[in-house]
Design a protein around this motif. Structure first.
Motif, PDB file in Angstrom:
ATOM      1  N   ALA A  83       0.849  -1.195   0.000  1.00 53.33           N
ATOM      2  CA  ALA A  83       0.000   0.000   0.000  1.00 53.33           C
ATOM      3  C   ALA A  83       0.879   1.236   0.000  1.00 53.33           C
ATOM      4  O   ALA A  83       1.981   1.234   0.554  1.00 53.33           O
ATOM      5  CB  ALA A  83      -0.921   0.008   1.218  1.00 53.33           C
ATOM      6  N   ILE A 122      -4.496   7.003  -2.048  1.00 55.12           N
ATOM      7  CA  ILE A 122      -4.171   5.698  -1.472  1.00 55.12           C
ATOM      8  C   ILE A 122      -4.254   4.644  -2.569  1.00 55.12           C
ATOM      9  O   ILE A 122      -5.229   4.601  -3.332  1.00 55.12           O
ATOM     10  CB  ILE A 122      -5.139   5.322  -0.331  1.00 55.12           C
ATOM     11  CG1 ILE A 122      -4.966   6.276   0.855  1.00 55.12           C
ATOM     12  CG2 ILE A 122      -4.907   3.884   0.134  1.00 55.12           C
ATOM     13  CD1 ILE A 122      -5.942   6.005   1.991  1.00 55.12           C
ATOM     14  N   ARG A 147      -3.547   0.313  -3.150  1.00 56.15           N
ATOM     15  CA  ARG A 147      -3.279  -0.956  -2.465  1.00 56.15           C
ATOM     16  C   ARG A 147      -3.425  -2.095  -3.450  1.00 56.15           C
ATOM     17  O   ARG A 147      -4.317  -2.089  -4.305  1.00 56.15           O
ATOM     18  CB  ARG A 147      -4.238  -1.154  -1.293  1.00 56.15           C
ATOM     19  CG  ARG A 147      -3.996  -2.441  -0.510  1.00 56.15           C
ATOM     20  CD  ARG A 147      -4.929  -2.569   0.692  1.00 56.15           C
ATOM     21  NE  ARG A 147      -6.330  -2.653   0.309  1.00 56.15           N
ATOM     22  CZ  ARG A 147      -7.246  -3.389   0.944  1.00 56.15           C
ATOM     23  NH1 ARG A 147      -6.883  -4.110   1.995  1.00 56.15           N
ATOM     24  NH2 ARG A 147      -8.500  -3.388   0.552  1.00 56.15           N
ATOM     25  N   LEU A 161      -7.325  -2.262   5.113  1.00 54.52           N
ATOM     26  CA  LEU A 161      -7.657  -0.857   4.901  1.00 54.52           C
ATOM     27  C   LEU A 161      -9.004  -0.534   5.543  1.00 54.52           C
ATOM     28  O   LEU A 161      -9.992  -1.226   5.312  1.00 54.52           O
ATOM     29  CB  LEU A 161      -7.714  -0.564   3.393  1.00 54.52           C
ATOM     30  CG  LEU A 161      -8.259   0.803   2.961  1.00 54.52           C
ATOM     31  CD1 LEU A 161      -7.393   1.937   3.501  1.00 54.52           C
ATOM     32  CD2 LEU A 161      -8.356   0.872   1.432  1.00 54.52           C
ATOM     33  N   GLN A 200     -11.503   2.439   5.436  1.00 57.24           N
ATOM     34  CA  GLN A 200     -11.700   3.612   4.594  1.00 57.24           C
ATOM     35  C   GLN A 200     -12.631   4.634   5.222  1.00 57.24           C
ATOM     36  O   GLN A 200     -13.524   4.300   5.996  1.00 57.24           O
ATOM     37  CB  GLN A 200     -12.254   3.192   3.236  1.00 57.24           C
ATOM     38  CG  GLN A 200     -11.257   2.438   2.383  1.00 57.24           C
ATOM     39  CD  GLN A 200     -11.818   2.079   1.026  1.00 57.24           C
ATOM     40  OE1 GLN A 200     -12.656   1.196   0.904  1.00 57.24           O
ATOM     41  NE2 GLN A 200     -11.362   2.768   0.003  1.00 57.24           N
ATOM     42  N   ASN A 237      -8.681   7.611   7.401  1.00 59.55           N
ATOM     43  CA  ASN A 237      -8.280   6.399   6.688  1.00 59.55           C
ATOM     44  C   ASN A 237      -7.137   5.735   7.446  1.00 59.55           C
ATOM     45  O   ASN A 237      -6.194   6.404   7.880  1.00 59.55           O
ATOM     46  CB  ASN A 237      -7.816   6.728   5.268  1.00 59.55           C
ATOM     47  CG  ASN A 237      -8.977   6.967   4.334  1.00 59.55           C
ATOM     48  OD1 ASN A 237      -9.634   6.021   3.901  1.00 59.55           O
ATOM     49  ND2 ASN A 237      -9.246   8.228   4.041  1.00 59.55           N
ATOM     50  N   ILE A 288      -4.520   2.224   7.418  1.00 62.62           N
ATOM     51  CA  ILE A 288      -3.975   1.024   6.773  1.00 62.62           C
ATOM     52  C   ILE A 288      -3.096   0.323   7.797  1.00 62.62           C
ATOM     53  O   ILE A 288      -2.230   0.956   8.417  1.00 62.62           O
ATOM     54  CB  ILE A 288      -3.153   1.395   5.526  1.00 62.62           C
ATOM     55  CG1 ILE A 288      -4.021   2.173   4.535  1.00 62.62           C
ATOM     56  CG2 ILE A 288      -2.576   0.153   4.862  1.00 62.62           C
ATOM     57  CD1 ILE A 288      -3.232   2.825   3.411  1.00 62.62           C
ATOM     58  N   GLY A 321      -4.311   8.198   6.412  1.00 59.41           N
ATOM     59  CA  GLY A 321      -4.503   8.693   5.059  1.00 59.41           C
ATOM     60  C   GLY A 321      -3.737   9.953   4.739  1.00 59.41           C
ATOM     61  O   GLY A 321      -3.313  10.164   3.597  1.00 59.41           O
TER      62      GLY A 321
END
Length: 632
Positions: A55, A68, A70, A139, A141, A148, A150, A244
């Motif tokens: 990512a 973003i 991934r 993730l 979202q 955000n 990850i 994010g």
């Protein structure tokens, strides 16, 4: 390792500290970070082959532009698969839009995967879930950039049920019960809460909604979020995450069970599960790559400011010794020396077993990870041979001729590559009797170098289940017709399951446990099994800190060598003509060889976190009740 054993996962994190144009000018490509990530993941391929994921985050993108990217894969060659997808997309964009070729701004705006913050992960599916949905990074979202999240990690939580229930009590409805989801949602909950508090404060200060966002990015306290999120975690972990807007972190568990190393200069911040990965990929010396201390997180803010923060008060350091014996790449300077020392330290037991007859002994190893400990064993064996030469020369000095001296000095240690692993062999027949015959041929042997009067000493890094030894290696070695086969394990007897990220969850799969049960039967003490079961069962509803490891009682009445001898008996049968002996490393010698990694729960049952005792007792209950399920 001859036994099939799942490896740990591996993480790779890169934060570029300069604008992408800088890397284009200096290194010839704005895809510098992507290229380095590919290398870091390939160099940790040893840690996971069931899946891989990548990512990236682009910093400071305007609204409406994707920031973003991934990609994940559970194909047979997952790293190659994800980077093939990345390269295909990049090449297509450059082909369709030649104007992007020398324009970094257009590349960043229009081409996915290029970015300043990158996270990679390689994994083994220890729960049998090898679909792409189980592959990290995960993730979470949100339409607000800073919400955000990850997450990717090398970890396992012993108390995932508790963590899941805590989320439900918060009013959440997690989409899955796996610990990656529960961990991510816990971090996400406190991220949301912190963002909401900051917005409320900024609103009071007079900021409107648009102007509040960059202020939230600047003021967001990642350490505070991690402290609240990890309060109830019990397990071993190196947890990596990206927000994010570009903040990122890697957090290590307070006992230091799972490894994490980092490097920083004016161009990059890098974190990986293994030190030599960073050394090789970024061409930096050993001393520049630092170990992340237990309980601490390395945090990189959106503006590149980097700090090390204590998140959890450290426990007694119990870094995993299996890292040193087997999982990590042996190219690490410290690990290489430790593995050699493991071979040296076990040599006195080997010499005793062969009556110090180094002349009539062939030394070898089971490929491939035992090779380094083999070198250490051979060095110790060479010292013994030199000692024997000196004693012979001194005892014959009054009548020593040139011919006799040459004869004594010509004695050489006999080392051979006896076992050869056939990597291409696949067991394509599922019917049991046919499959066993195929498994027996996974290893081949070198003929013509072992004589009938010889001992054959062959070292493995560890013996977990003994399946391959029984079905393949010992029988193949016996074809060479040695007088005695001595199987040496550079690790102690593995007696207890792991619950921190390695696939050793069931007691009945461990050959040392099987041997102890057989000894109890022979001694008429098998009723101890029921008593231990009752003690474990009585603890099911106790708090973790009150639970004891009663499974230790199964082994308590037997010296180590008695269990080793029973293991040798279980792993050989009437078709084997040679005498078979098995020698295990002692726990004391393991600690001497790996003084910084004293996590030895596999061997001693001394778990480094309070959740460990509950897991081992649950594993024993499952065994006794005949339940084929994991204990965590």
């Amino acid at each position: 390792m001859s036994d099939a054993l799942k490896h740990e996962c591996g993480i790779a994190f890169i934060r570029l500290l300069k604008p992408l144009e800088y890397y284009k000018q200096k290194y010839g490509s704005a895809f510098y970070g992507v290229n380095k990530m590919y290398l870091m993941m390939e160099k940790q391929h040893n840690r996971g082959q069931d899946g891989a994921g990548f990512a990236s985050i682009k910093l400071n993108t305007p609204p409406g532009e994707r920031y973003i990217s991934r990609v994940r894969s559970s194909e047979s060659q997952p790293i190659q698969d994800i980077f093939s997808q990345i390269n295909d997309r990049i090449n297509k964009e450059l082909s369709d839009h030649p104007e992007y070729t020398d324009n970094v701004d257009l590349q960043k705006k229009n081409i996915p995967y290029i970015g300043e913050v990158l996270l990679g992960h390689v994994r083994y599916g220890t729960f049998g879930k090898n679909s792409v949905e189980s592959v990290h990074p995960f993730l979470r979202q949100n339409n607000w950039m800073h919400r955000n999240l990850i997450v990717a990690g090398n970890f396992n939580m012993t108390n995932n049920d508790v963590l899941f229930d805590n989320l439900v009590r918060l009013g959440q409805h997690p989409k899955d019960k796996v610990d990656t989801v529960t961990v991510m949602e816990k971090i996400g909950h406190f991220l949301d809460s912190e963002v909401a508090k900051l917005y409320k404060k900024l609103k009071k200060e007079g900021f409107n909604k648009i102007d509040a966002s960059p202020q939230i990015v600047e003021r967001l306290n990642v350490a505070k979020i991690l402290k609240k999120s990890s309060r109830d975690w019990d397990g071993g972990y190196a947890m990596a995450g990206m927000l994010g807007h570009g903040d990122a972190f890697v957090l290590r568990d307070p006992a230091g069970i799972r490894p994490a190393y980092y490097y920083k200069d004016d161009e990059v911040v890098v974190v990986a599960s293994e030190r030599p990965v960073i050394q090789t990929v970024f061409d930096v010396p050993f001393e520049k790559v630092l170990e992340l201390d237990p309980g601490k997180a390395i945090i990189v803010k959106n503006n590149g400011d980097t700090s090390i923060k204590e998140i959890i008060e450290p426990l007694q350091r119990k870094a995993c010794s299996f890292e040193r014996i087997y999982f990590s790449r042996g190219s690490d300077a410290e690990i290489y020396e430790e593995r050699k020392k493991l071979g040296k330290l076990i040599m006195p037991q080997v010499l005793k077993e062969i009556d110090h007859d180094t002349i009539n002994t062939v030394f070898s190893f089971i490929p491939n990870t035992a090779e380094t400990s083999f070198y250490g064993m051979v060095e110790a064996a060479q010292d013994e041979l030199n000692k024997q030469k000196n004693e012979t020369i001194l005892s014959e000095k009054d009548n020593l001729t040139d011919e006799r001296l040459a004869e004594i000095l010509s004695s050489r240690l006999r080392t051979e590559k006896i076992a050869i692993k056939d990597a291409k062999l696949r067991t394509f027949i599922t019917e049991d009797s046919s499959r066993d015959d195929l498994v027996a041929h996974v290893y081949d042997v070198t003929y013509g170098v072992v004589k009938s009067q010889d001992n054959l000493v062959i070292i493995d890094d560890s013996i977990v289940r003994g399946t391959t030894l029984k079905k393949s290696i010992i029988k193949m070695m016996d074809r060479l017709q040695p007088k005695k086969i001595v199987i040496v394990s550079s690790a102690p007897q593995i007696r207890y399951p792991d619950c921190y990220g390695i696939d050793m969850a069931r007691l009945e799969g461990l050959i040392a446990f099987k041997a102890a049960l057989e000894l109890l039967k022979e001694n008429g003490n098998y009723d101890l099994v029921e008593r231990v079961y009752e003690k474990c069962k009585a603890q099911e509803n106790l708090a973790d800190e009150e639970v004891q490891n009663f499974v230790k009682e199964i082994y308590a009445g037997f010296p180590d060598q008695e269990i080793s001898d029973k293991i040798a008996e279980l792993l050989s049968d009437k078709t084997v003509n040679a005498e078979v002996k098995i020698i295990y490393q002692s726990v004391d010698n393991l600690h001497k060889a790996c003084p910084k990694n004293l996590g030895d729960w596999y061997f001693t049952g001394d778990y480094p976190t309070i959740g460990g005792n509950r897991v081992v007792n649950k594993a024993f209950i499952n065994f006794y009740e005949g339940k084929n399920e994991r204990a965590y």
